[in-house]
Scaffold this motif. Sequence first.
Motif, PDB file in Angstrom:
ATOM      1  N   VAL A  60      -1.681 -13.559  14.322  1.00 57.86           N
ATOM      2  CA  VAL A  60      -2.910 -12.769  14.225  1.00 57.86           C
ATOM      3  C   VAL A  60      -2.582 -11.317  13.878  1.00 57.86           C
ATOM      4  O   VAL A  60      -3.320 -10.670  13.131  1.00 57.86           O
ATOM      5  N   GLN A  61      -1.498 -10.790  14.383  1.00 59.63           N
ATOM      6  CA  GLN A  61      -1.153  -9.394  14.158  1.00 59.63           C
ATOM      7  C   GLN A  61      -0.377  -9.166  12.863  1.00 59.63           C
ATOM      8  O   GLN A  61      -0.190  -8.019  12.448  1.00 59.63           O
ATOM      9  N   LEU A  62       0.094 -10.212  12.218  1.00 62.93           N
ATOM     10  CA  LEU A  62       0.913 -10.079  11.017  1.00 62.93           C
ATOM     11  C   LEU A  62       0.200  -9.359   9.861  1.00 62.93           C
ATOM     12  O   LEU A  62       0.811  -8.485   9.230  1.00 62.93           O
ATOM     13  N   PRO A  63      -1.068  -9.662   9.549  1.00 59.71           N
ATOM     14  CA  PRO A  63      -1.712  -8.929   8.434  1.00 59.71           C
ATOM     15  C   PRO A  63      -1.782  -7.416   8.676  1.00 59.71           C
ATOM     16  O   PRO A  63      -1.565  -6.631   7.755  1.00 59.71           O
ATOM     17  N   GLY A  64      -2.055  -7.007   9.900  1.00 58.67           N
ATOM     18  CA  GLY A  64      -2.093  -5.574  10.205  1.00 58.67           C
ATOM     19  C   GLY A  64      -0.731  -4.930  10.043  1.00 58.67           C
ATOM     20  O   GLY A  64      -0.615  -3.785   9.600  1.00 58.67           O
ATOM     21  N   LEU A  65       0.306  -5.653  10.383  1.00 58.74           N
ATOM     22  CA  LEU A  65       1.664  -5.141  10.231  1.00 58.74           C
ATOM     23  C   LEU A  65       2.026  -4.979   8.760  1.00 58.74           C
ATOM     24  O   LEU A  65       2.610  -3.968   8.358  1.00 58.74           O
ATOM     25  N   LEU A  66       1.677  -5.964   7.960  1.00 53.80           N
ATOM     26  CA  LEU A  66       2.023  -5.900   6.536  1.00 53.80           C
ATOM     27  C   LEU A  66       1.251  -4.822   5.801  1.00 53.80           C
ATOM     28  O   LEU A  66       1.774  -4.218   4.861  1.00 53.80           O
ATOM     29  N   THR A  67       0.000  -4.546   6.206  1.00 55.02           N
ATOM     30  CA  THR A  67      -0.747  -3.482   5.522  1.00 55.02           C
ATOM     31  C   THR A  67      -0.197  -2.114   5.882  1.00 55.02           C
ATOM     32  O   THR A  67      -0.342  -1.173   5.113  1.00 55.02           O
ATOM     33  N   GLY A  68       0.458  -1.979   7.025  1.00 55.91           N
ATOM     34  CA  GLY A  68       1.045  -0.698   7.417  1.00 55.91           C
ATOM     35  C   GLY A  68       2.355  -0.409   6.703  1.00 55.91           C
ATOM     36  O   GLY A  68       2.922   0.669   6.856  1.00 55.91           O
ATOM     37  N   TRP A  69       2.866  -1.343   5.928  1.00 63.01           N
ATOM     38  CA  TRP A  69       4.157  -1.168   5.249  1.00 63.01           C
ATOM     39  C   TRP A  69       3.991  -0.746   3.793  1.00 63.01           C
ATOM     40  O   TRP A  69       4.747  -1.163   2.917  1.00 63.01           O
ATOM     41  N   SER A  70       3.048   0.100   3.522  1.00 61.22           N
ATOM     42  CA  SER A  70       2.835   0.506   2.129  1.00 61.22           C
ATOM     43  C   SER A  70       3.998   1.358   1.621  1.00 61.22           C
ATOM     44  O   SER A  70       4.350   1.311   0.459  1.00 61.22           O
ATOM     45  N   GLY A  71       4.646   2.131   2.493  1.00 65.24           N
ATOM     46  CA  GLY A  71       5.773   2.962   2.078  1.00 65.24           C
ATOM     47  C   GLY A  71       7.096   2.344   2.478  1.00 65.24           C
ATOM     48  O   GLY A  71       7.954   3.011   3.059  1.00 65.24           O
ATOM     49  N   LEU A  72       7.278   1.082   2.176  1.00 66.67           N
ATOM     50  CA  LEU A  72       8.467   0.354   2.600  1.00 66.67           C
ATOM     51  C   LEU A  72       9.746   0.909   1.973  1.00 66.67           C
ATOM     52  O   LEU A  72      10.775   1.003   2.637  1.00 66.67           O
ATOM     53  N   ASP A  73       9.690   1.318   0.704  1.00 67.39           N
ATOM     54  CA  ASP A  73      10.892   1.836   0.059  1.00 67.39           C
ATOM     55  C   ASP A  73      11.357   3.137   0.715  1.00 67.39           C
ATOM     56  O   ASP A  73      12.546   3.378   0.888  1.00 67.39           O
ATOM     57  N   THR A  74      10.423   3.995   1.118  1.00 67.91           N
ATOM     58  CA  THR A  74      10.788   5.235   1.808  1.00 67.91           C
ATOM     59  C   THR A  74      11.399   4.926   3.168  1.00 67.91           C
ATOM     60  O   THR A  74      12.376   5.553   3.586  1.00 67.91           O
ATOM     61  N   LEU A  75      10.833   3.941   3.826  1.00 66.80           N
ATOM     62  CA  LEU A  75      11.339   3.541   5.138  1.00 66.80           C
ATOM     63  C   LEU A  75      12.777   3.018   5.039  1.00 66.80           C
ATOM     64  O   LEU A  75      13.633   3.380   5.851  1.00 66.80           O
ATOM     65  N   VAL A  76      13.055   2.212   4.032  1.00 66.79           N
ATOM     66  CA  VAL A  76      14.405   1.666   3.864  1.00 66.79           C
ATOM     67  C   VAL A  76      15.395   2.787   3.564  1.00 66.79           C
ATOM     68  O   VAL A  76      16.494   2.835   4.128  1.00 66.79           O
ATOM     69  N   THR A  77      15.018   3.704   2.698  1.00 69.84           N
ATOM     70  CA  THR A  77      15.898   4.828   2.361  1.00 69.84           C
ATOM     71  C   THR A  77      16.198   5.672   3.596  1.00 69.84           C
ATOM     72  O   THR A  77      17.352   6.053   3.842  1.00 69.84           O
ATOM     73  N   GLN A  78      15.173   5.967   4.387  1.00 72.23           N
ATOM     74  CA  GLN A  78      15.361   6.759   5.605  1.00 72.23           C
ATOM     75  C   GLN A  78      16.242   6.013   6.608  1.00 72.23           C
ATOM     76  O   GLN A  78      17.094   6.619   7.266  1.00 72.23           O
ATOM     77  N   THR A  79      16.073   4.706   6.720  1.00 71.09           N
ATOM     78  CA  THR A  79      16.879   3.913   7.653  1.00 71.09           C
ATOM     79  C   THR A  79      18.348   3.916   7.254  1.00 71.09           C
ATOM     80  O   THR A  79      19.235   4.055   8.104  1.00 71.09           O
ATOM     81  N   VAL A  80      18.630   3.786   5.962  1.00 67.44           N
ATOM     82  CA  VAL A  80      20.016   3.815   5.490  1.00 67.44           C
ATOM     83  C   VAL A  80      20.635   5.186   5.749  1.00 67.44           C
ATOM     84  O   VAL A  80      21.787   5.292   6.189  1.00 67.44           O
ATOM     85  N   THR A  81      19.888   6.251   5.514  1.00 65.95           N
ATOM     86  CA  THR A  81      20.389   7.609   5.773  1.00 65.95           C
ATOM     87  C   THR A  81      20.682   7.795   7.257  1.00 65.95           C
ATOM     88  O   THR A  81      21.734   8.354   7.628  1.00 65.95           O
ATOM     89  N   ASP A  82      19.779   7.333   8.106  1.00 65.84           N
ATOM     90  CA  ASP A  82      19.998   7.432   9.559  1.00 65.84           C
ATOM     91  C   ASP A  82      21.224   6.625   9.998  1.00 65.84           C
ATOM     92  O   ASP A  82      21.989   7.060  10.856  1.00 65.84           O
ATOM     93  N   ALA A  83      21.402   5.456   9.398  1.00 64.51           N
ATOM     94  CA  ALA A  83      22.556   4.627   9.748  1.00 64.51           C
ATOM     95  C   ALA A  83      23.861   5.306   9.351  1.00 64.51           C
ATOM     96  O   ALA A  83      24.859   5.238  10.074  1.00 64.51           O
ATOM     97  N   GLN A  84      23.871   5.984   8.206  1.00 63.64           N
ATOM     98  CA  GLN A  84      25.069   6.703   7.791  1.00 63.64           C
ATOM     99  C   GLN A  84      25.378   7.854   8.742  1.00 63.64           C
ATOM    100  O   GLN A  84      26.538   8.092   9.080  1.00 63.64           O
TER     101      GLN A  84
END
Length: 117
Positions: A60-84
């Motif tokens: 039931v909560q999956l559609p709301g989660l997927l609509t909140g991921w509009s900036g997924l590419d920015t999120l991935v870039t930030q996560t990789v930078t934080d991991a480094q």
Amino acid sequence: MMMRDQETYSDLTDLFTAEDRALDPAPFVNDVMGGIRRKSLFRKLVLGAVGMVGAGVAAVQLPGLLTGWSGLDTLVTQTVTDAQQDASLLATADPVWLMVGGVVALSLLAITAWEKA
């Protein structure tokens, strides 16, 4: 005196051995195992039902989660930078404490893996 005591105990031992052979353990074993099987079945049903409810809530909560991921590419870039940055912090840490942390993590993993419900 010692001989008489041994004979008495021998007679008692023979009597208890005969009684043990006469008793059938199957009803007791079946009664105990029946209770264990019922509890096991109940536990499986409860865990299955709770798992299905959890899967339903997640679905039931999956559609709301997927609509909140509009900036997924920015999120991935930030996560990789934080991991480094975190990796560079690990390089400056004391190896003894890293080893202690690794042992604790492996211990927790082993306890979790071997835990029985």
